[in-house]
Design an enzyme around this catalytic site. Structure first.
Site, PDB file in Angstrom:
ATOM      1  NE  ARG A 117       4.367 -11.295  18.756  1.00 44.80           N
ATOM      2  CZ  ARG A 117       3.393 -12.419  18.016  1.00 44.80           C
ATOM      3  NH1 ARG A 117       2.955 -13.123  18.925  1.00 44.80           N
ATOM      4  NH2 ARG A 117       3.815 -12.529  16.731  1.00 44.80           N
ATOM      5  NE  ARG A 154       4.546 -16.964  15.420  1.00 39.71           N
ATOM      6  CZ  ARG A 154       4.416 -16.667  14.771  1.00 39.71           C
ATOM      7  NH1 ARG A 154       4.650 -15.927  14.329  1.00 39.71           N
ATOM      8  NH2 ARG A 154       5.260 -15.097  15.654  1.00 39.71           N
ATOM      9  NE  ARG A 213       9.831  -8.372  13.538  1.00 37.15           N
ATOM     10  CZ  ARG A 213       9.150  -9.520  13.278  1.00 37.15           C
ATOM     11  NH1 ARG A 213       9.526 -10.278  11.920  1.00 37.15           N
ATOM     12  NH2 ARG A 213       7.800 -10.054  13.922  1.00 37.15           N
ATOM     13  NE  ARG A 252       0.323 -15.764  13.600  1.00 39.65           N
ATOM     14  CZ  ARG A 252       0.615 -15.378  13.028  1.00 39.65           C
ATOM     15  NH1 ARG A 252       1.480 -14.788  12.146  1.00 39.65           N
ATOM     16  NH2 ARG A 252       1.761 -14.304  14.553  1.00 39.65           N
TER      17      ARG A 252
HETATM   18  P1  ADP Z   1       2.514 -12.102   9.788  1.00 39.83           P
HETATM   19  O1  ADP Z   1       3.089 -12.773   9.049  1.00 39.83           O
HETATM   20  O2  ADP Z   1       2.230 -10.173   9.386  1.00 39.83           O
HETATM   21  O3  ADP Z   1       2.261 -12.114  10.904  1.00 39.83           O
HETATM   22  P2  ADP Z   1      -0.001 -14.079   9.250  1.00 39.83           P
HETATM   23  O4  ADP Z   1      -0.330 -13.769   7.195  1.00 39.83           O
HETATM   24  O5  ADP Z   1       0.765 -15.153  10.055  1.00 39.83           O
HETATM   25  O6  ADP Z   1       0.739 -12.818   9.866  1.00 39.83           O
HETATM   26  O7  ADP Z   1      -1.117 -13.958   9.393  1.00 39.83           O
HETATM   27  C1  ADP Z   1      -1.754 -13.739  10.491  1.00 39.83           C
HETATM   28  C2  ADP Z   1      -3.772 -14.051  10.599  1.00 39.83           C
HETATM   29  O8  ADP Z   1      -4.102 -13.488   9.910  1.00 39.83           O
HETATM   30  C3  ADP Z   1      -3.127 -16.576   9.954  1.00 39.83           C
HETATM   31  O9  ADP Z   1      -4.230 -16.530  10.742  1.00 39.83           O
HETATM   32  C4  ADP Z   1      -3.674 -15.634   8.899  1.00 39.83           C
HETATM   33  O10 ADP Z   1      -4.807 -16.338   8.311  1.00 39.83           O
HETATM   34  C5  ADP Z   1      -4.901 -14.326   9.536  1.00 39.83           C
HETATM   35  N1  ADP Z   1      -4.970 -13.435   7.669  1.00 39.83           N
HETATM   36  C6  ADP Z   1      -4.188 -13.216   7.604  1.00 39.83           C
HETATM   37  N2  ADP Z   1      -4.147 -11.995   6.069  1.00 39.83           N
HETATM   38  C7  ADP Z   1      -5.770 -11.270   6.683  1.00 39.83           C
HETATM   39  C8  ADP Z   1      -6.673 -11.068   6.240  1.00 39.83           C
HETATM   40  N3  ADP Z   1      -6.710  -9.708   5.349  1.00 39.83           N
HETATM   41  N4  ADP Z   1      -7.699 -10.981   6.765  1.00 39.83           N
HETATM   42  C9  ADP Z   1      -8.192 -11.904   8.058  1.00 39.83           C
HETATM   43  N5  ADP Z   1      -7.794 -12.710   8.620  1.00 39.83           N
HETATM   44  C10 ADP Z   1      -6.192 -12.794   7.663  1.00 39.83           C
HETATM   45  P1  ADP Z   2       4.728 -12.115  13.447  1.00 39.51           P
HETATM   46  O1  ADP Z   2       4.734 -13.143  11.797  1.00 39.51           O
HETATM   47  O2  ADP Z   2       3.998 -12.211  13.919  1.00 39.51           O
HETATM   48  O3  ADP Z   2       5.112 -10.813  12.774  1.00 39.51           O
HETATM   49  P2  ADP Z   2       7.612 -13.444  13.212  1.00 39.51           P
HETATM   50  O4  ADP Z   2       7.616 -14.985  13.221  1.00 39.51           O
HETATM   51  O5  ADP Z   2       7.475 -12.612  12.370  1.00 39.51           O
HETATM   52  O6  ADP Z   2       6.110 -12.606  13.756  1.00 39.51           O
HETATM   53  O7  ADP Z   2       8.454 -13.345  14.309  1.00 39.51           O
HETATM   54  C1  ADP Z   2       8.311 -13.975  15.551  1.00 39.51           C
HETATM   55  C2  ADP Z   2       9.514 -13.613  16.855  1.00 39.51           C
HETATM   56  O8  ADP Z   2      10.720 -13.704  15.724  1.00 39.51           O
HETATM   57  C3  ADP Z   2       9.260 -12.101  16.605  1.00 39.51           C
HETATM   58  O9  ADP Z   2       8.751 -11.349  17.670  1.00 39.51           O
HETATM   59  C4  ADP Z   2      11.077 -11.421  17.349  1.00 39.51           C
HETATM   60  O10 ADP Z   2      11.083 -11.974  18.333  1.00 39.51           O
HETATM   61  C5  ADP Z   2      11.472 -12.947  16.187  1.00 39.51           C
HETATM   62  N1  ADP Z   2      12.278 -11.972  15.103  1.00 39.51           N
HETATM   63  C6  ADP Z   2      11.282 -12.542  13.744  1.00 39.51           C
HETATM   64  N2  ADP Z   2      12.485 -11.414  12.638  1.00 39.51           N
HETATM   65  C7  ADP Z   2      12.584 -11.165  13.441  1.00 39.51           C
HETATM   66  C8  ADP Z   2      13.962  -9.580  13.477  1.00 39.51           C
HETATM   67  N3  ADP Z   2      14.072  -9.558  11.947  1.00 39.51           N
HETATM   68  N4  ADP Z   2      14.446  -9.095  13.674  1.00 39.51           N
HETATM   69  C9  ADP Z   2      14.397  -9.224  15.452  1.00 39.51           C
HETATM   70  N5  ADP Z   2      13.581 -10.725  16.300  1.00 39.51           N
HETATM   71  C10 ADP Z   2      12.426 -10.854  15.186  1.00 39.51           C
END
Ligand code: ADP
Ligand code: ADP
Ligand code: ZN
Length: 227
Positions: free
Chosen positions: A181, A170, A97, A136
């Protein structure tokens, strides 16, 4: 048409802002290609829940929607990648990241003669993020991800995959942290798109499309990369 299986394990990176669909797509690729999904967010949440030293330091930072320090995240990732199940290949979901993390990953992989095979950028508009994040939720038992509107379970409240009725949301998935974020993404993570483009491994997917359409495109990319 013949395809050959790679002998060195594939290293795929999923890049994208919070809510882009990294976790959703990583899980599908894991099932399809036998790769292991490594989510630093999941690893950090586990460390927080266990109350480890790293977890104690990460908790407040995560709740504020900021990035955890590179040292902590790199150490956690390094330990996980060294485990035996990662030998077939990994999908990095949420790591790297920052540029420091990307450089650390390159150094780590070089030690075993590996490199990043593809960095897939999930492109989404900021406006969609709030909606995706606020709807989510996740099955507490098997980790399957859901969305109130876009991916509800077939039977409300019951996990399609394992039948559990325990769902979690979460702590950081709220409107207040989304702004920080997203800011952290634009400032610290988005530069990685150019980083991987310069190395010739960048692929971009329009992640504003539905989950299935995005999955089809990801599938094509991963087949191409792994052949
Ligand atoms: P990330 O890991 O990038 O934070 P997630 O995979 O957890 O994202 O997806 C965020 C939310 O959006 C989840 O509730 C998921 O079910 C939904 N989601 C994921 N991909 C899509 C999409 N292409 N269109 C609509 N909703 C989505
Ligand atoms: P999302 O799916 O919404 O992108 P993540 O589950 O990947 O969120 O991350 C949740 C939180 O954990 C981030 O907002 C950050 O605080 C921390 N985090 C996760 N991955 C990293 C990383 N590679 N470097 C720094 N912080 C991280
Ligand atoms: Zn489940």
């Amino acid at each position: 048409m013949e395809t050959t299986v790679t002998t060195t394990p594939a290293v795929l990176i999923l890049l994208g802002p919070p809510g882009a669909g990294k976790g959703t797509q990583a899980r599908l690729l894991e099932q399809e290609f036998g790769l292991v999904q490594l989510s630093t967010g999941d690893l950090l949440r586990a460390a927080v829940a266990e109350g480890t030293e790293a977890g104690k330091q990460a908790k407040a930072v995560m709740e504020a929607g900021k990035l955890v320090s590179d040292d902590i995240v790199i150490a956690i990732l390094r330990d996980r990648v060294a485990q035996a199940d990662c030998a077939r290949g990994v999908i990095l979901d949420g790591f790297p990241r920052t540029t420091v993390q990307a450089e650390a990953l390159d150094t780590m992989l070089a030690e075993t003669g590996q490199s990043v095979n593809a960095a897939i950028s999930l492109a989404v508009e900021d406006d969609a993020m709030v909606q995706r994040i606020s709807g989510r939720f996740t099955c507490a038992k098997c980790g399957e991800g859901y969305h109130d509107t876009f991916k509800p379970p077939k039977t409300p409240g019951v996990c399609d995959k394992c039948g559990s009725t325990e769902m979690t949301r979460r702590a950081d998935d709220n409107a207040e942290t989304v702004a920080s974020r997203l800011a952290a993404y634009h400032e610290q993570t988005e530069p990685l798109i150019a980083y991987y483009d310069a190395r010739g491994v960048l692929r971009t997917v329009d992640a504003m499309q539905g989950i299935d359409k995005v999955a089809d495109e990801m599938d094509g990319i991963v087949r191409d990369v792994m052949k």
